[in-house]
Design an enzyme around this catalytic site. Structure first.
Site, mmCIF file in Angstrom:
data_model
loop_
_atom_site.group_PDB
_atom_site.id
_atom_site.type_symbol
_atom_site.label_atom_id
_atom_site.label_comp_id
_atom_site.label_asym_id
_atom_site.label_seq_id
_atom_site.Cartn_x
_atom_site.Cartn_y
_atom_site.Cartn_z
ATOM 1 N N SER A 155 0.866 -1.184 0.000
ATOM 2 C CA SER A 155 0.000 0.000 0.000
ATOM 3 C C SER A 155 0.902 1.234 0.000
ATOM 4 O O SER A 155 2.021 1.186 0.532
ATOM 5 C CB SER A 155 -0.871 -0.008 1.254
ATOM 6 O OG SER A 155 -1.480 1.258 1.423
ATOM 7 N N TYR A 168 -2.724 -0.041 10.023
ATOM 8 C CA TYR A 168 -2.751 -0.497 8.628
ATOM 9 C C TYR A 168 -1.437 -0.117 7.928
ATOM 10 O O TYR A 168 -0.784 -0.958 7.310
ATOM 11 C CB TYR A 168 -3.957 0.113 7.896
ATOM 12 C CG TYR A 168 -4.060 -0.277 6.447
ATOM 13 C CD1 TYR A 168 -4.620 -1.500 6.080
ATOM 14 C CD2 TYR A 168 -3.607 0.564 5.427
ATOM 15 C CE1 TYR A 168 -4.715 -1.874 4.744
ATOM 16 C CE2 TYR A 168 -3.709 0.211 4.092
ATOM 17 C CZ TYR A 168 -4.264 -1.010 3.761
ATOM 18 O OH TYR A 168 -4.352 -1.376 2.435
HETATM 19 P P1 NAP Z 1 -11.683 -6.089 0.679
HETATM 20 O O1 NAP Z 1 -12.642 -5.931 -0.421
HETATM 21 O O2 NAP Z 1 -12.039 -5.620 2.053
HETATM 22 O O3 NAP Z 1 -11.239 -7.616 0.718
HETATM 23 C C1 NAP Z 1 -10.428 -8.081 1.746
HETATM 24 C C2 NAP Z 1 -10.556 -9.575 1.808
HETATM 25 O O4 NAP Z 1 -9.779 -10.039 2.927
HETATM 26 C C3 NAP Z 1 -11.993 -10.033 2.039
HETATM 27 O O5 NAP Z 1 -12.268 -11.154 1.254
HETATM 28 C C4 NAP Z 1 -11.980 -10.380 3.527
HETATM 29 O O6 NAP Z 1 -12.906 -11.388 3.878
HETATM 30 C C5 NAP Z 1 -10.577 -10.907 3.696
HETATM 31 N N1 NAP Z 1 -10.212 -10.891 5.108
HETATM 32 C C6 NAP Z 1 -10.112 -9.828 5.917
HETATM 33 N N2 NAP Z 1 -9.835 -10.220 7.176
HETATM 34 C C7 NAP Z 1 -9.759 -11.574 7.143
HETATM 35 C C8 NAP Z 1 -9.524 -12.568 8.119
HETATM 36 N N3 NAP Z 1 -9.336 -12.264 9.417
HETATM 37 N N4 NAP Z 1 -9.511 -13.861 7.749
HETATM 38 C C9 NAP Z 1 -9.745 -14.202 6.472
HETATM 39 N N5 NAP Z 1 -9.989 -13.313 5.482
HETATM 40 C C10 NAP Z 1 -10.002 -12.002 5.832
HETATM 41 O O7 NAP Z 1 -10.314 -5.334 0.370
HETATM 42 P P2 NAP Z 1 -9.497 -5.095 -0.993
HETATM 43 O O8 NAP Z 1 -9.557 -3.646 -1.249
HETATM 44 O O9 NAP Z 1 -9.875 -6.059 -2.026
HETATM 45 O O10 NAP Z 1 -8.021 -5.379 -0.449
HETATM 46 C C11 NAP Z 1 -7.213 -6.422 -0.942
HETATM 47 C C12 NAP Z 1 -5.775 -6.087 -0.613
HETATM 48 O O11 NAP Z 1 -5.381 -4.902 -1.317
HETATM 49 C C13 NAP Z 1 -5.531 -5.796 0.861
HETATM 50 O O12 NAP Z 1 -4.285 -6.342 1.245
HETATM 51 C C14 NAP Z 1 -5.489 -4.293 0.914
HETATM 52 O O13 NAP Z 1 -4.749 -3.817 2.013
HETATM 53 C C15 NAP Z 1 -4.828 -3.986 -0.408
HETATM 54 N N6 NAP Z 1 -5.020 -2.631 -0.922
HETATM 55 C C16 NAP Z 1 -6.235 -2.231 -1.355
HETATM 56 C C17 NAP Z 1 -6.406 -0.951 -1.866
HETATM 57 C C18 NAP Z 1 -7.748 -0.449 -2.363
HETATM 58 O O14 NAP Z 1 -7.871 0.739 -2.716
HETATM 59 N N7 NAP Z 1 -8.779 -1.288 -2.436
HETATM 60 C C19 NAP Z 1 -5.299 -0.069 -1.931
HETATM 61 C C20 NAP Z 1 -4.067 -0.506 -1.492
HETATM 62 C C21 NAP Z 1 -3.935 -1.799 -0.999
HETATM 63 P P3 NAP Z 1 -14.470 -11.036 4.124
HETATM 64 O O15 NAP Z 1 -15.033 -10.813 2.769
HETATM 65 O O16 NAP Z 1 -14.964 -12.244 4.801
HETATM 66 O O17 NAP Z 1 -14.482 -9.802 4.968
#
Ligand code: NAP
Length: 250
Positions: A155, A168
């Site tokens: 990130s 985070y």
């Molecule tokens: P998201 O839609 O919130 O998806 C996160 C996933 O992680 C969900 O499937 C969630 O499961 C799972 N998860 C969270 N806690 C968990 C746990 N304790 N055990 C098992 N599974 C768990 O987020 P995203 O935006 O796709 O993020 C994906 C990655 O990209 C992350 O590492 C995030 O930090 C990174 N990122 C995202 C962005 C952005 O703008 N979206 C930017 C920079 C980095 P549930 O569905 O069951 O909650």
């Protein structure tokens, strides 16, 4: 070549077995579908089984390689659970060719002075301790691959700390260092490589939680990132190790 411009052959990941954490939603869901559509057998890991089942059903309905569902809560999982994971994947597939460490918790957006110690520990457990224990426990299985790829998710706030991003940001910096440490230890083995990708602002539930006032239509879809994810997971990047790919400008 910019990894976001990579054009993957349709069979890039055929015969490859790839685990994706947080495969039920957001970027992880898109990556799981994309890897399967490029031939991989995907192991869908996450805590909400109903979401994983939807991804499973989509893959099966497209007549792709049959995936596996691996329910796990990365907050509660212990080292013994990851050793069990290693044994179960070994029994089912005999190898593991890649892991996308994608699951993460956002935690609170608040000054460190107000940051809850409990939330801090939860975020560090899911975003740092879990990938460490999983990578550590699965390394023997990854070494059975002819070239395994570990992809960590970074990130911008992990590259440089930023006010009010709390655990985070700190966890993402630690995950980058975990990637680099692993990459350095494995350097030269040509068995396992590790890299990270910073997706940048992407239209998911986590993004909406972090930026509630933003119009989601103004943020890129996860699909835009997939060329870079394919590049890092496939053998065209077999010489790439310890690199941080920053897709935040896309
Ligand atoms: P998201 O839609 O919130 O998806 C996160 C996933 O992680 C969900 O499937 C969630 O499961 C799972 N998860 C969270 N806690 C968990 C746990 N304790 N055990 C098992 N599974 C768990 O987020 P995203 O935006 O796709 O993020 C994906 C990655 O990209 C992350 O590492 C995030 O930090 C990174 N990122 C995202 C962005 C952005 O703008 N979206 C930017 C920079 C980095 P549930 O569905 O069951 O909650």
């Amino acid at each position: 070549m910019n990894p976001l411009d990579y054009q993957a052959p349709s069979d890039l990941l055929s015969t490859r077995v790839i685990a994706i954490t947080g495969a039920g939603d957001g970027i992880g869901k898109e990556a799981a579908l994309t890897f399967a559509r490029h031939g991989a057998t995907v192991i869908l890991m996450g805590r909400t089984v109903a979401k994983l089942e939807k991804v499973y059903d989509t893959i099966v309905s497209e007549k792709l390689a049959e995936p596996a569902i691996y329910p796990i809560d990365f907050f509660g999982a212990t080292e013994a659970d990851y050793i069990d994971m290693c044994n179960r994947i070994d029994e089912a597939f005999g190898k593991l060719d890649g892991i996308l460490f994608n699951a993460a918790l956002l935690g609170d957006r608040t000054p460190l002075e107000n940051y809850s110690a409990d939330t801090f520990a939860r975020v560090m457990q899911v975003n740092v301790n879990a990938p460490f224990l999983m990578a550590k426990s699965l390394l023997p299985l990854l070494r059975k691959s002819d070239g395994a790829s570990l992809v960590f998710t970074g990130s911008s706030v992990g590259y440089k700390g930023r006010a009010y991003w709390g655990a985070y940001a700190i966890s993402k910096a630690a995950a980058e260092n975990l990637m680099q440490t692993l990459a350095d230890e494995e350097d030269g083995t040509s068995k396992v490589r590790a890299n990270s990708i910073n997706p940048g602002g992407t239209r998911t539930k986590m993004r909406a939680k972090a930026y509630p006032a933003e119009n989601p239509a103004d943020v890129k879809a996860p699909s835009v990132l997939m060329p870079a994810y394919l590049y890092l997971m496939g053998q065209d990047s077999k010489h790439v190790n310890g690199q941080q790919i920053d897709a935040s400008g896309k």
